[in-house]
Design a protein around this motif. Sequence first.
Motif, PDB file in Angstrom:
ATOM      1  N   GLY A  86      48.954  83.024 -68.495  1.00 26.56           N
ATOM      2  CA  GLY A  86      47.697  82.192 -69.250  1.00 26.56           C
ATOM      3  C   GLY A  86      46.697  83.220 -69.553  1.00 26.56           C
ATOM      4  O   GLY A  86      46.143  83.220 -70.560  1.00 26.56           O
ATOM      5  N   ALA A  87      46.297  84.048 -68.764  1.00 24.59           N
ATOM      6  CA  ALA A  87      45.225  84.937 -68.837  1.00 24.59           C
ATOM      7  C   ALA A  87      45.597  85.847 -70.137  1.00 24.59           C
ATOM      8  O   ALA A  87      44.474  86.206 -70.822  1.00 24.59           O
ATOM      9  N   ILE A  88      46.730  86.456 -69.805  1.00 23.26           N
ATOM     10  CA  ILE A  88      47.041  87.393 -71.036  1.00 23.26           C
ATOM     11  C   ILE A  88      47.105  86.837 -72.397  1.00 23.26           C
ATOM     12  O   ILE A  88      46.603  87.419 -73.377  1.00 23.26           O
ATOM     13  N   ILE A  89      47.459  85.578 -72.530  1.00 26.43           N
ATOM     14  CA  ILE A  89      47.666  85.033 -73.799  1.00 26.43           C
ATOM     15  C   ILE A  89      46.278  84.856 -74.507  1.00 26.43           C
ATOM     16  O   ILE A  89      46.193  85.176 -75.625  1.00 26.43           O
ATOM     17  N   TRP A  90      45.378  84.437 -73.630  1.00 23.85           N
ATOM     18  CA  TRP A  90      44.189  84.073 -74.076  1.00 23.85           C
ATOM     19  C   TRP A  90      43.454  85.290 -74.700  1.00 23.85           C
ATOM     20  O   TRP A  90      42.545  85.245 -75.471  1.00 23.85           O
ATOM     21  N   LEU A  92      44.836  87.857 -75.660  1.00 18.84           N
ATOM     22  CA  LEU A  92      45.330  88.427 -76.903  1.00 18.84           C
ATOM     23  C   LEU A  92      44.843  87.582 -78.246  1.00 18.84           C
ATOM     24  O   LEU A  92      44.632  88.084 -79.178  1.00 18.84           O
ATOM     25  N   VAL A  93      44.890  86.167 -77.777  1.00 22.03           N
ATOM     26  CA  VAL A  93      44.360  85.313 -78.832  1.00 22.03           C
ATOM     27  C   VAL A  93      42.789  85.868 -79.175  1.00 22.03           C
ATOM     28  O   VAL A  93      42.606  85.614 -80.537  1.00 22.03           O
ATOM     29  N   THR A  94      42.023  85.792 -78.189  1.00 23.61           N
ATOM     30  CA  THR A  94      40.663  86.127 -78.663  1.00 23.61           C
ATOM     31  C   THR A  94      40.360  87.481 -79.301  1.00 23.61           C
ATOM     32  O   THR A  94      39.530  87.662 -80.026  1.00 23.61           O
ATOM     33  N   TRP A  95      41.172  88.338 -78.910  1.00 28.38           N
ATOM     34  CA  TRP A  95      41.034  89.688 -79.429  1.00 28.38           C
ATOM     35  C   TRP A  95      41.602  89.896 -81.114  1.00 28.38           C
ATOM     36  O   TRP A  95      41.010  90.417 -81.719  1.00 28.38           O
ATOM     37  N   ILE A  96      42.464  88.992 -81.283  1.00 23.79           N
ATOM     38  CA  ILE A  96      42.946  88.767 -82.772  1.00 23.79           C
ATOM     39  C   ILE A  96      41.989  88.099 -83.391  1.00 23.79           C
ATOM     40  O   ILE A  96      41.571  88.422 -84.595  1.00 23.79           O
ATOM     41  N   TRP A  97      41.064  87.232 -82.842  1.00 20.45           N
ATOM     42  CA  TRP A  97      40.141  86.519 -83.380  1.00 20.45           C
ATOM     43  C   TRP A  97      38.731  87.404 -83.675  1.00 20.45           C
ATOM     44  O   TRP A  97      37.923  87.285 -84.209  1.00 20.45           O
ATOM     45  N   GLY A  98      38.918  88.481 -82.674  1.00 27.90           N
ATOM     46  CA  GLY A  98      37.468  89.393 -82.851  1.00 27.90           C
ATOM     47  C   GLY A  98      36.580  88.788 -81.829  1.00 27.90           C
ATOM     48  O   GLY A  98      35.492  89.292 -82.026  1.00 27.90           O
ATOM     49  N   PHE A  99      36.710  87.838 -80.890  1.00 27.02           N
ATOM     50  CA  PHE A  99      35.901  87.329 -80.208  1.00 27.02           C
ATOM     51  C   PHE A  99      35.515  88.085 -78.853  1.00 27.02           C
ATOM     52  O   PHE A  99      36.720  88.163 -78.086  1.00 27.02           O
ATOM     53  N   PRO A 100      34.450  88.474 -78.418  1.00 26.56           N
ATOM     54  CA  PRO A 100      34.312  89.028 -77.136  1.00 26.56           C
ATOM     55  C   PRO A 100      34.357  88.003 -76.034  1.00 26.56           C
ATOM     56  O   PRO A 100      33.350  87.687 -75.447  1.00 26.56           O
ATOM     57  N   SER A 101      35.216  87.386 -75.642  1.00 24.59           N
ATOM     58  CA  SER A 101      35.346  86.498 -74.631  1.00 24.59           C
ATOM     59  C   SER A 101      35.555  87.324 -73.172  1.00 24.59           C
ATOM     60  O   SER A 101      35.759  88.634 -73.257  1.00 24.59           O
ATOM     61  N   SER A 102      35.468  86.721 -72.100  1.00 24.77           N
ATOM     62  CA  SER A 102      35.368  87.300 -70.773  1.00 24.77           C
ATOM     63  C   SER A 102      37.163  87.276 -70.399  1.00 24.77           C
ATOM     64  O   SER A 102      37.587  86.254 -70.032  1.00 24.77           O
ATOM     65  N   GLY A 109      40.412  81.323 -64.855  1.00 21.80           N
ATOM     66  CA  GLY A 109      41.143  79.916 -65.365  1.00 21.80           C
ATOM     67  C   GLY A 109      42.550  80.100 -65.285  1.00 21.80           C
ATOM     68  O   GLY A 109      43.255  78.889 -65.121  1.00 21.80           O
ATOM     69  N   GLY A 110      43.021  81.079 -65.356  1.00 22.38           N
ATOM     70  CA  GLY A 110      44.572  80.977 -65.289  1.00 22.38           C
ATOM     71  C   GLY A 110      45.039  80.815 -63.832  1.00 22.38           C
ATOM     72  O   GLY A 110      45.948  79.886 -63.509  1.00 22.38           O
ATOM     73  N   ILE A 111      43.950  81.451 -62.895  1.00 22.47           N
ATOM     74  CA  ILE A 111      44.456  80.965 -61.488  1.00 22.47           C
ATOM     75  C   ILE A 111      44.333  79.590 -61.152  1.00 22.47           C
ATOM     76  O   ILE A 111      44.996  78.836 -60.312  1.00 22.47           O
ATOM     77  N   MET A 316      46.563  77.122 -70.860  1.00 25.91           N
ATOM     78  CA  MET A 316      47.788  78.173 -71.083  1.00 25.91           C
ATOM     79  C   MET A 316      48.543  78.299 -69.938  1.00 25.91           C
ATOM     80  O   MET A 316      49.842  78.319 -69.976  1.00 25.91           O
ATOM     81  N   SER A 317      47.778  78.532 -68.703  1.00 26.63           N
ATOM     82  CA  SER A 317      48.536  78.937 -67.510  1.00 26.63           C
ATOM     83  C   SER A 317      49.360  77.699 -66.913  1.00 26.63           C
ATOM     84  O   SER A 317      50.185  77.844 -66.445  1.00 26.63           O
ATOM     85  N   TYR A 318      48.875  76.334 -67.172  1.00 25.62           N
ATOM     86  CA  TYR A 318      49.255  75.291 -66.743  1.00 25.62           C
ATOM     87  C   TYR A 318      50.756  75.196 -67.271  1.00 25.62           C
ATOM     88  O   TYR A 318      51.570  75.072 -66.703  1.00 25.62           O
ATOM     89  N   ALA A 319      50.505  75.332 -68.837  1.00 26.89           N
ATOM     90  CA  ALA A 319      52.037  75.279 -69.345  1.00 26.89           C
ATOM     91  C   ALA A 319      52.834  76.304 -69.130  1.00 26.89           C
ATOM     92  O   ALA A 319      54.002  76.146 -69.131  1.00 26.89           O
ATOM     93  N   ALA A 320      52.319  77.657 -68.758  1.00 32.32           N
ATOM     94  CA  ALA A 320      53.335  78.724 -68.508  1.00 32.32           C
ATOM     95  C   ALA A 320      53.957  78.312 -67.025  1.00 32.32           C
ATOM     96  O   ALA A 320      55.077  78.363 -66.963  1.00 32.32           O
ATOM     97  N   MET A 321      53.073  77.653 -66.050  1.00 31.46           N
ATOM     98  CA  MET A 321      53.822  77.612 -64.747  1.00 31.46           C
ATOM     99  C   MET A 321      54.561  76.349 -65.130  1.00 31.46           C
ATOM    100  O   MET A 321      55.619  76.338 -64.333  1.00 31.46           O
ATOM    101  N   TYR A 322      54.439  75.554 -66.095  1.00 34.99           N
ATOM    102  CA  TYR A 322      55.241  74.135 -66.100  1.00 34.99           C
ATOM    103  C   TYR A 322      56.627  74.808 -66.715  1.00 34.99           C
ATOM    104  O   TYR A 322      57.870  74.322 -66.337  1.00 34.99           O
TER     105      TYR A 322
END
Length: 328
Positions: A86-90, A92-102, A109-111, A316-322
């Motif tokens: 979940g953390a990796i997906i988020w 990569l998504v924000t990198w593509i958007w160019g957003f400096p998220s944490s 959040g993934g945990i 995203m991590s909830y979905a990945a765990m599912y």
Amino acid sequence: MYELAITAILTALFFDFINGFHDAANSIATVVGTRILKPLQAVSLAAAANFVGPFLFGVAVATTVGKGIINPDFVTIHIIIGALIGAIIWNLVTWIWGFPSSSSHALIGGIIGSGIAGVGTNAIIFGGLEKVIVGIIVSPVVGFIVAFALATLIITVFAKRRPGKVNSIFGRLQLVSSTYFSLTHGANDGQKTMGIIALILFTEGITPNFEIPFYVIMMAALAIGLGTFFGGWRIVKTMAVKITQLKPYQGFAAETGGATILAILAHAGIPASTTHGISGSIMGAGSVRRLTAVRWGIGKRIVWAWIITIPASATMSYAAMYVIKLFI
């Protein structure tokens, strides 16, 4: 016997690499924005300092991440893998958007999301989440204040000096402040992966207690250092140019202010965001002359990225765990 543990550790190291890749802007934005160093020079310096950082500031943050967010007694290897995915997906998504998220809060959040999907809310340690909330609030706000105050002090002290001379002095000092920030960046973000790997080793019975062996520190430091070296330019442009245009003294103030608050939070075991810290510091240093020097619209978008990171990565991590649970 330990195939899943190896898979989880490799996934954690990949997250650490992506963390460095995604957050390269945090370490080099100001020194590139003030044109003191070229991007390759800046990223090489930052990568080296990111590697050293995890060895210098203890393991308090690693302990918080490893056993302060979710009860280790409830953790399974599948929950850890789901959290990392979940953390990796988020990231990569924000990198593509160019957003400096944490990246830090993406992991938190993934945990949370994976833990809830795996065993329910009773596994979450809400006292640990309070530390995360403190970091979310303190790092950008205090970073803004410290950078603004330091830049104001510099203007006052050097008021009678020629601008060219001041830029020359603080251009050289930025090499020190940029290294200082990169050390604290490596310490904070490298420790998060250290905590996850230590949790994997404990969960799988490889280590009898939750502890951070030296080889774990080495692996995490190397992964984040390499990630920083190969870091993407998209977010660097946002941090270095789009928020505000900085002079060398402002870059020095931003890096020093951001690094100082990160060092304090690292010692306190609070998993702060380097993205939050440096963004707030850049805004503080940039607004010292006039508030209109900062593009507050860009700042607003960054703040929104901060707000949604934990719930988005948790989802995203909830979905990945599912999905993982369908195959086990």
